[in-house]
Design an enzyme around this catalytic site. Structure first.
Site, PDB file in Angstrom:
ATOM      1  N   CYS A   1       0.844  -1.204   0.000  1.00 57.71           N
ATOM      2  CA  CYS A   1       0.000   0.000   0.000  1.00 57.71           C
ATOM      3  C   CYS A   1       0.876   1.250   0.000  1.00 57.71           C
ATOM      4  O   CYS A   1       2.014   1.228   0.472  1.00 57.71           O
ATOM      5  CB  CYS A   1      -0.880   0.058   1.248  1.00 57.71           C
ATOM      6  SG  CYS A   1      -2.090  -1.254   1.389  1.00 57.71           S
ATOM      7  N   ASP A   2       0.308   2.331  -0.502  1.00 53.23           N
ATOM      8  CA  ASP A   2       0.961   3.624  -0.403  1.00 53.23           C
ATOM      9  C   ASP A   2      -0.108   4.705  -0.389  1.00 53.23           C
ATOM     10  O   ASP A   2      -1.090   4.614  -1.133  1.00 53.23           O
ATOM     11  CB  ASP A   2       1.920   3.864  -1.565  1.00 53.23           C
ATOM     12  CG  ASP A   2       2.801   5.075  -1.306  1.00 53.23           C
ATOM     13  OD1 ASP A   2       3.801   4.921  -0.573  1.00 53.23           O
ATOM     14  OD2 ASP A   2       2.462   6.171  -1.789  1.00 53.23           O
ATOM     15  N   SER A   3       0.089   5.708   0.457  1.00 55.83           N
ATOM     16  CA  SER A   3      -0.876   6.808   0.558  1.00 55.83           C
ATOM     17  C   SER A   3      -0.179   8.143   0.329  1.00 55.83           C
ATOM     18  O   SER A   3       0.955   8.352   0.763  1.00 55.83           O
ATOM     19  CB  SER A   3      -1.525   6.838   1.949  1.00 55.83           C
ATOM     20  OG  SER A   3      -2.265   5.669   2.191  1.00 55.83           O
TER      21      SER A   3
ATOM     22  N   GLY B   1      -3.106   3.728  -2.628  1.00 56.36           N
ATOM     23  CA  GLY B   1      -2.920   2.692  -3.618  1.00 56.36           C
ATOM     24  C   GLY B   1      -2.767   1.339  -2.954  1.00 56.36           C
ATOM     25  O   GLY B   1      -2.160   1.223  -1.884  1.00 56.36           O
TER      26      GLY B   1
END
EC number: 3.6.1.9
Length: 199
Positions: free
Chosen positions: A71-73, A108
């Site tokens: 994940c990535d924010s 994401g």
């Protein structure tokens, strides 16, 4: 079969554990700026999705029969995509810019299972409170927002400063549990397949 989290985020781990899952933790060590530099002119949603996939890709080879989640924010504020502030001064600067405003937090997700991938992005609208200078300074000096996308969290001290959100609260914390459920279904799996007995 296990769920592998390619992240060192305590918030993502907390979400999974509260959802009955004891993830295998394999933090991805990645030069995020270098990944972004290779992307060219892509949308903000594509940027966070690419970072999420890059993170999962660093560990997926170790776990060919398990579900791997990356994940990535990042925060989209005034058409600028912002990651973690890292320092007290940058946190203060960002909060003085974003207080009283509305922005979108993009998270994401990249999930791999037996050679198949599902990559998607969740967008949630954040309405920041009109926070006083003293509270901004105190929040920044607490250290809590320094390693958080957008320089805030919904939980802990950050809960004072977010007036409302429109969207999935778990995605704001770092991992959309509803999206992960839907992705597991696409792989023919159930969320409950990963639940562990609680002590």
């Amino acid at each position: 079969m296990r769920l592998v989290l390619a992240s060192q985020s305590p918030s993502r781990r907390m979400l999974l554990e509260q959802g009955g899952v004891r993830p295998v933790l394999r933090p991805a060590h990645l030069d995020e700026d270098a990944v972004v530099a290779t992307l060219g002119d892509v949308s903000p949603a594509e940027t966070v999705a690419a970072l999420a996939r890059a993170k999962a890709s660093t560990v997926v080879g170790e776990f060919p029969d398990d579900v791997v989640v990356g994940c990535d924010s990042m925060l989209l504020l005034d058409d600028e995509l912002l990651g973690k502030p890292h320092t007290v001064d940058e946190t203060v600067r960002r909060w003085k810019t974003q207080r009283g405003k509305q922005a979108q937090l993009l998270t994401g997700h990249a999930v791999a299972y037996r050679g198949e991938w599902v990559v998607d992005t969740v967008t949630t609208t954040i309405r920041f409170g009109d926070v006083s200078d003293a509270d901004i300074e105190a929040y920044a000096r607490s250290g809590q927002p320094l390693e958080c996308a957008g320089a805030f969290t919904l939980e802990a001290l950050g809960s004072w400063f977010i007036d409302s959100i429109d969207g999935d609260p778990t995605s704001v914390i770092g991992l959309s549990m509803p999206l992960l459920r839907r992705i597991l279904y696409r792989f023919g799996l159930d969320a409950s397949d990963f639940w562990q007995p609680q002590p």
